[in-house]
Design a protein around this motif. Structure first.
Motif, PDB file in Angstrom:
ATOM      1  N   HIS A   1      -6.752  -4.472   2.843  1.00 18.56           N
ATOM      2  CA  HIS A   1      -6.746  -3.110   2.279  1.00 18.56           C
ATOM      3  C   HIS A   1      -5.930  -2.139   3.130  1.00 18.56           C
ATOM      4  CE1 HIS A   1      -9.637  -4.342  -0.715  1.00 18.56           C
ATOM      5  NE2 HIS A   1     -10.489  -4.743   0.227  1.00 18.56           N
ATOM      6  N   VAL A   2      -4.797  -2.629   3.623  1.00 14.54           N
ATOM      7  CA  VAL A   2      -3.864  -1.763   4.346  1.00 14.54           C
ATOM      8  C   VAL A   2      -2.775  -1.358   3.360  1.00 14.54           C
ATOM      9  CG1 VAL A   2      -2.234  -1.598   6.259  1.00 14.54           C
ATOM     10  CG2 VAL A   2      -4.350  -2.903   6.533  1.00 14.54           C
ATOM     11  N   PRO A   3      -2.606  -0.073   3.069  1.00 10.14           N
ATOM     12  CA  PRO A   3      -1.674   0.361   2.020  1.00 10.14           C
ATOM     13  C   PRO A   3      -0.211   0.348   2.464  1.00 10.14           C
ATOM     14  CG  PRO A   3      -2.702   2.261   3.037  1.00 10.14           C
ATOM     15  CD  PRO A   3      -3.354   1.048   3.658  1.00 10.14           C
ATOM     16  N   HIS A   4       0.661   0.436   1.465  1.00  8.56           N
ATOM     17  CA  HIS A   4       2.103   0.645   1.672  1.00  8.56           C
ATOM     18  C   HIS A   4       2.782  -0.494   2.426  1.00  8.56           C
ATOM     19  CE1 HIS A   4       1.012   4.588   0.283  1.00  8.56           C
ATOM     20  NE2 HIS A   4       0.355   4.873   1.396  1.00  8.56           N
TER      21      HIS A   4
ATOM     22  N   LYS B   1       4.990  -3.995   2.227  1.00  9.16           N
ATOM     23  CA  LYS B   1       5.808  -4.884   1.422  1.00  9.16           C
ATOM     24  C   LYS B   1       6.335  -5.989   2.326  1.00  9.16           C
ATOM     25  CE  LYS B   1       7.252  -1.559  -2.107  1.00  9.16           C
ATOM     26  NZ  LYS B   1       8.399  -0.915  -2.788  1.00  9.16           N
TER      27      LYS B   1
ATOM     28  N   LEU C   1       7.131  -1.400   5.912  1.00 12.96           N
ATOM     29  CA  LEU C   1       6.070  -0.415   5.736  1.00 12.96           C
ATOM     30  C   LEU C   1       6.567   0.952   6.172  1.00 12.96           C
ATOM     31  CD1 LEU C   1       3.530  -0.659   8.651  1.00 12.96           C
ATOM     32  CD2 LEU C   1       5.590  -2.021   8.611  1.00 12.96           C
TER      33      LEU C   1
ATOM     34  N   CYS D   1      -3.881  -8.970   1.066  1.00 11.13           N
ATOM     35  CA  CYS D   1      -4.355  -7.808   0.310  1.00 11.13           C
ATOM     36  C   CYS D   1      -5.806  -7.478   0.638  1.00 11.13           C
ATOM     37  CB  CYS D   1      -4.202  -8.051  -1.188  1.00 11.13           C
ATOM     38  SG  CYS D   1      -2.502  -7.905  -1.784  1.00 11.13           S
TER      39      CYS D   1
END
Length: 392
Positions: free
Chosen positions: A24-27, A29, A49, A21
């Motif tokens: 800070h790379v979004p989206h 799982k 992703l 986390c």
């Protein structure tokens, strides 16, 4: 497969997710499951992703890592892996490093694979890694650049200087990302080193092969010191009725009979008698010869014999040039790591006698050899120097 193997070996999944986390790379799982590959239960780690519509270059990736709150060690190692990978891609495509857009390598799942592997190594406390020689399959693979041979050109570039072997298995057994990880973290590519095995882990790949498990296996344990081990015979006798002046001759005779070493220690015996303990070390097969010499040249009526275990450095003898001529030095290696360099006593004694100089001056001449030769510590450097990031 690397991450799956580390998780299988004990890497805490919650810790892994918490650390990832920090990128800070979004989206993103993660899907972690237990699967069977050729009846071997393994851990499969998948990244889920959204499809991205742009490719990241090396600076983009390094920036993501640098701006994160990961530890310095994780940032350093994961950046090294990506730099090594980028150099391989740049070389095979004949483009500047700044122009490399990794395509599938630059995707988020590769960032997770590489950074996640570094997180796992740190969490598990891995201080040193080794790998077996790398197998590769045959055939071709679809790639962003078209149809490529197996191993892919970037993979082949990364494996330069690494022990590899071909197989008859059709398919890509080693990817560029996998090759970049293993060739960066591995200190050497050898048969399994001696360790006190504590954990094993199996990481599954997504592709299923009919004849092999399709898994990566890791062994984790405490390394044994890579010294040479053997057993020798120790022979001892307590002697109280010989002229002390005769011991030099006795030791010389014992050494001539094949003893590895012989020495005396002053002791105090019963009835307040001064004596010496004569100890001899020898190979077991030379026992009779050494005993015969001992009984011939001393007054002892009996001896004690027992096996002793030894651990020793690997010894090599090298000749060097000095301003007084050639001389021998003894090099002690622990595995491949240099531990000691020592002049051969007989050589600096010979040099001192021949040139009429103090023995300390001869010793210094061997420690600091001929000006045309590099210093000893540079010439006989041990260990595995850090693999150059530019080599791949």
């Amino acid at each position: 497969m690397v991450l799956g193997a580390l998780i299988d070996a004990g890497l805490d999944v919650n810790h892994l997710k918490k650390e990832l986390c920090k990128l800070h790379v979004p989206h993103i799982k993660y899907h972690i499951s237990r699967v069977k590959r050729s009846m071997i239960t393994s851990t499969l780690f998948n990244v889920k992703l959204k499809h991205e519509h742009h490719h990241r270059n090396l600076n983009d990736i390094l920036s993501v890592i640098k701006k994160s709150k990961l530890s310095k060690e994780i940032k350093y190692l994961s950046s090294r892996i990506f730099k090594r990978l980028a150099r391989a891609e740049a070389k095979v495509h004949k483009v500047p490093l700044s122009k490399i857009h990794f395509h599938e390598v630059g995707a988020v799942d590769a960032i997770v694979d590489i950074v996640g592997s570094c997180i796992g190594l740190e969490w598990l406390g891995i201080e040193k890694a080794y790998a077996s020689p790398i197998p590769h399959g045959k055939g071709t693979i679809k790639h962003a650049h078209g149809i490529l041979p197996i191993p892919a050109p970037a993979t082949a570039e990364l494996l330069k200087g690494i022990p590899t072997y071909g197989t008859n298995i059709k398919g890509e057994l080693v990817t560029p990302t996998g090759a970049a990880i293993i060739t960066t973290i591995a200190s050497d590519f050898i048969d399994a080193p001696r360790i006190k095995l504590e954990r094993t882990g199996y990481g599954a790949g997504t592709k299923i092969y009919p004849k092999i498990p399709g898994t990566l296996r890791v062994f984790i344990g405490e390394a044994e010191i890579p010294s040479e081990k053997d057993a020798i015979l120790q022979i001892e006798a307590n002697i109280d009725d010989m002229d002390p002046k005769s011991y030099d001759r006795v030791i010389a005779k014992l050494m001539k009979a094949g003893a590895l070493d012989a020495f005396i220690t002053p002791i105090r015996m019963k009835k307040e008698r001064d004596a010496v303990n004569l100890a001899i070390l020898c190979a077991p097969e030379l026992k009779d010869k050494v005993l015969n010499s001992l009984f011939t040249h001393t007054t002892t009526l009996g001896v004690r014999t027992f096996f002793v275990l030894r651990e020793k450095l690997t010894r090599k003898i090298k000749k060097i040039k000095t301003k007084y001529g050639k001389a021998k030095i003894k090099i002690g290696l622990l595995g491949k790591e240099l531990k000691t360099i020592a002049p051969e006593y007989e050589d600096y004694k010979r040099i001192a006698k021949k040139h009429h100089i103090p023995i300390t001056k001869a010793y210094n001449a061997i420690q600091n050899p001929h000006p045309l030769n590099p210093p000893l510590h540079q010439r006989w450097r041990g260990g595995n120097p850090e693999r150059s990031e530019g080599r791949g």
